[in-house]
Design a protein around this motif. Structure first.
Motif, PDB file in Angstrom:
ATOM      1  N   VAL A   1       1.270 -13.659  -7.322  1.00 57.17           N
ATOM      2  CA  VAL A   1       1.220 -13.066  -5.987  1.00 57.17           C
ATOM      3  C   VAL A   1       1.339 -11.562  -6.142  1.00 57.17           C
ATOM      4  O   VAL A   1       2.249 -11.081  -6.825  1.00 57.17           O
ATOM      5  CB  VAL A   1       2.374 -13.576  -5.094  1.00 57.17           C
ATOM      6  N   LYS A   2       0.419 -10.832  -5.531  1.00 58.39           N
ATOM      7  CA  LYS A   2       0.449  -9.370  -5.616  1.00 58.39           C
ATOM      8  C   LYS A   2       1.140  -8.760  -4.397  1.00 58.39           C
ATOM      9  O   LYS A   2       1.242  -9.392  -3.343  1.00 58.39           O
ATOM     10  CB  LYS A   2      -0.967  -8.817  -5.748  1.00 58.39           C
ATOM     11  N   GLN A   3       1.581  -7.537  -4.572  1.00 54.84           N
ATOM     12  CA  GLN A   3       2.208  -6.829  -3.458  1.00 54.84           C
ATOM     13  C   GLN A   3       1.200  -6.672  -2.315  1.00 54.84           C
ATOM     14  O   GLN A   3       0.061  -6.282  -2.521  1.00 54.84           O
ATOM     15  CB  GLN A   3       2.696  -5.450  -3.900  1.00 54.84           C
ATOM     16  N   GLY A   4       1.637  -7.030  -1.106  1.00 50.64           N
ATOM     17  CA  GLY A   4       0.810  -6.817   0.069  1.00 50.64           C
ATOM     18  C   GLY A   4      -0.205  -7.911   0.338  1.00 50.64           C
ATOM     19  O   GLY A   4      -1.157  -7.682   1.087  1.00 50.64           O
ATOM     20  N   GLU A   5      -0.026  -9.113  -0.196  1.00 58.71           N
ATOM     21  CA  GLU A   5      -0.975 -10.191   0.097  1.00 58.71           C
ATOM     22  C   GLU A   5      -0.248 -11.443   0.559  1.00 58.71           C
ATOM     23  O   GLU A   5       0.932 -11.656   0.268  1.00 58.71           O
ATOM     24  CB  GLU A   5      -1.871 -10.503  -1.102  1.00 58.71           C
ATOM     25  N   ILE A   6      -0.982 -12.251   1.298  1.00 64.16           N
ATOM     26  CA  ILE A   6      -0.509 -13.570   1.701  1.00 64.16           C
ATOM     27  C   ILE A   6      -1.254 -14.600   0.864  1.00 64.16           C
ATOM     28  O   ILE A   6      -2.482 -14.671   0.914  1.00 64.16           O
ATOM     29  CB  ILE A   6      -0.761 -13.842   3.199  1.00 64.16           C
TER      30      ILE A   6
ATOM     31  N   LYS B   1      -7.079  -4.104   2.244  1.00 63.32           N
ATOM     32  CA  LYS B   1      -6.550  -2.936   1.550  1.00 63.32           C
ATOM     33  C   LYS B   1      -6.383  -3.257   0.072  1.00 63.32           C
ATOM     34  O   LYS B   1      -6.408  -4.427  -0.337  1.00 63.32           O
ATOM     35  CB  LYS B   1      -5.210  -2.513   2.158  1.00 63.32           C
ATOM     36  N   VAL B   2      -6.211  -2.212  -0.705  1.00 64.01           N
ATOM     37  CA  VAL B   2      -6.013  -2.390  -2.143  1.00 64.01           C
ATOM     38  C   VAL B   2      -4.619  -2.967  -2.368  1.00 64.01           C
ATOM     39  O   VAL B   2      -3.621  -2.443  -1.863  1.00 64.01           O
ATOM     40  CB  VAL B   2      -6.153  -1.046  -2.892  1.00 64.01           C
ATOM     41  N   LEU B   3      -4.566  -4.077  -3.092  1.00 60.85           N
ATOM     42  CA  LEU B   3      -3.287  -4.731  -3.345  1.00 60.85           C
ATOM     43  C   LEU B   3      -2.536  -4.042  -4.477  1.00 60.85           C
ATOM     44  O   LEU B   3      -3.139  -3.382  -5.336  1.00 60.85           O
ATOM     45  CB  LEU B   3      -3.511  -6.202  -3.692  1.00 60.85           C
ATOM     46  N   GLY B   4      -1.221  -4.226  -4.482  1.00 59.29           N
ATOM     47  CA  GLY B   4      -0.399  -3.617  -5.513  1.00 59.29           C
ATOM     48  C   GLY B   4      -0.318  -4.477  -6.759  1.00 59.29           C
ATOM     49  O   GLY B   4      -1.131  -5.384  -6.981  1.00 59.29           O
ATOM     50  N   GLU B   5       0.692  -4.234  -7.565  1.00 61.97           N
ATOM     51  CA  GLU B   5       0.897  -4.980  -8.801  1.00 61.97           C
ATOM     52  C   GLU B   5       1.439  -6.382  -8.487  1.00 61.97           C
ATOM     53  O   GLU B   5       1.821  -6.679  -7.360  1.00 61.97           O
ATOM     54  CB  GLU B   5       1.884  -4.231  -9.703  1.00 61.97           C
TER      55      GLU B   5
END
Length: 506
Positions: free
Chosen positions: A287-292, A256-260
């Protein structure tokens, strides 16, 4: 005809109404390496404590037959006297004593009632040679790494003329090199006629050296797999351990598209005055929103130190550089400030630093955010129960009661309680340091599933792990550390074990 050194027949053991072992049968042939595997709580350690006399004769039912004789061990020394030695994950060494003093502790060499330390040093050297440990016997234990301490424990067992060596999760705290050395040592001891039983959650260890592997599930014997019959495969072990097939232990989640950016470090340096060096040096990462984001590296590379420096700098490092949370500058002087900013840290040492083992589940979960369920300084117990029950259900904590002491839970369930504690804080960024260390494959799958659910809800995760398969299986991006520095950044598509190890050894 089989030559069994050990037969445990119809072993049953209960704890206050809970049946930990139910008619377990376990046989080990002389001179083999036999693994005991199963999920946390399956009964592996309990069975070995019965065997070694931790749980004395009369507190269980069934028979122990060792060297063709029925045994009735009333204490640990009884099992040691016949040649059974158990080594636990938490090593039983005296850190301020020397190697040779530890090897012969409780088994001192005497002559005419006087301790003969000169002979002890000579004999200790012989034991160290047998385990391939090249250190001065007069070295203090606290000056050795964990891997070498493990070898001292085995040398200590050899000094007692061990016939059956039991190792309970011996590689849980070891790096890959030390783990490999230990496996090779077991093969060497096998050539010397020593029989080994090893408890391990690392299936690659089982498939590498096991002659046989007995699977326990819910306190019962499920099967014994044999290498000679081609039965010891990861797929077969997992299926018998969890009662179902886990085709992919790393559950996939859609791209999915990651956030800021949630976290950004710029030229971040942490200096440890005790060591006299930088434990994190000029680190640049985000680290971006929604990623590991996985952080890989060998032990001592600075991964945990970096995490601690971000999470309020509890180790009191001297910090230089810039940290940004959602674009806003931050430099936290205490973990409470980091928590307030939306950062949580699940420690690698859940027993030592992460949990209150002598308190119950609900107290451990609520402790990180008591203000949320308190009024005028008084905790609302009804709200505390509701919150704890929510995390019990959402995280799949297996327990008969929220009043269960955390110290009595399996490793996997302890880790879930630790997760629940920090999720109750409501973080934006969750730092997981060795999230599946010492837990079984079924519990690992559950932890990974929870991680994916958190990411899908918009949380961000930094995962520090020594298991390369875990790093590759769960990370969207990987940073590789060595000597406190970021040596490289890899996307999930380009990351491989070979590339990670190449960077980690620069």
């Amino acid at each position: 005809m089989s030559d069994y050194i050990l037969e445990m027949n119809q072993i049953s053991k209960e704890f206050t109404g809970v049946k930990a072992l139910s008619n377990v049968n376990f046989k080990v042939e002389r001179g083999e390496i036999h693994f005991l595997v199963g999920e946390n709580g399956a009964g592996k350690s309990t069975l070995m404590k019965v065997l070694s006399g931790v749980y004395p004769y009369g507190t269980y039912s069934g028979d122990i037959v060792f060297n063709n004789e029925v045994q009735k061990f009333n204490k640990i020394s009884d099992s040691v006297d016949v040649g059974i030695v158990i080594i636990y994950q938490e090593l039983a060494l005296f850190p301020d004593l020397s190697v040779y003093e530890n090897i012969f502790a409780g088994n001192e060499i005497q002559k005419g009632g006087v301790l003969n330390w000169n002979k002890a040093i000579v004999e200790a050297k012989k034991m160290l040679d047998k385990v391939g440990l090249k250190v001065n016997p007069e070295t203090l234990i606290k000056d050795l790494g964990v891997g070498k301490q493990q070898l001292v424990e085995i040398a200590k067992a050899l000094s007692k003329e061990v016939k059956l060596l039991i190792l309970d999760e011996p590689t849980a705290a070891l790096n890959e090199d030390d783990s490999e050395n230990l496996l090779q040592l077991l093969l060497e001891l096998k050539k010397q006629g020593i029989t080994s039983i090893m408890i391990s959650h690392k299936l690659k260890e089982v498939t590498a050296i096991a002659d046989k592997a007995t699977v326990l599930r819910d306190g019962q014997t499920i099967c014994t797999l044999e290498r000679s019959k081609g039965e010891i495969t990861e797929e077969a072990i997992i299926k018998n351990m969890v009662g179902r097939e886990i085709e992919d232990i790393y559950p996939k989640r859609p791209k999915k598209v990651l956030g800021e950016k949630v976290l950004e470090l710029s030229n971040w340096t942490a200096y440890d005055s005790k060591l006299g060096r930088n434990v994190a040096n000029n680190v640049n990462m985000h680290v971006k929103q929604g990623e590991i984001v996985g952080i890989a590296g060998l032990m001592g590379s600075g991964r945990t130190e970096l995490a601690l420096s971000i999470f309020g700098n509890a180790a009191k490092y001297k910090i230089q550089g810039d940290l940004f949370i959602e674009g806003q500058p931050g430099k936290f002087k205490h973990p409470s400030e980091a928590i307030k900013a939306g950062i949580a840290y699940v420690t690698e040492d859940r027993k030592g630093d992460g949990l209150f083992l002598q308190q119950d589940i609900k107290s451990n979960i609520s402790i990180g955010n008591l203000k949320e369920i308190s009024s005028n300084g008084v905790v609302n117990e009804n709200e505390e129960n509701v919150i704890a029950q929510e995390y019990r259900e959402s995280l799949g904590i297996k327990t008969p009661s929220l009043l269960q002491l955390v110290g009595n839970l399996s490793g996997g369930n302890q880790q879930k309680v630790s997760l629940g504690k920090w999720l109750f804080v409501g973080p934006k960024l969750l730092i997981l340091d060795e999230p599946t260390r010492g837990i079984d494959v079924g519990a690992k799958f559950e932890i990974y599933t929870v991680m994916n659910e958190l990411i899908n809800k918009g949380m961000s995760i930094i995962m520090i792990s020594s298991e390369l398969g875990e790093v590759l299986g769960m990370s969207d991006r990987v940073y590789v550390m060595a000597e406190g520095e970021i040596k490289g950044e890899l996307s999930s598509e380009e990351a491989s074990q070979e590339k990670i190890m190449e960077l980690a050894t620069q």
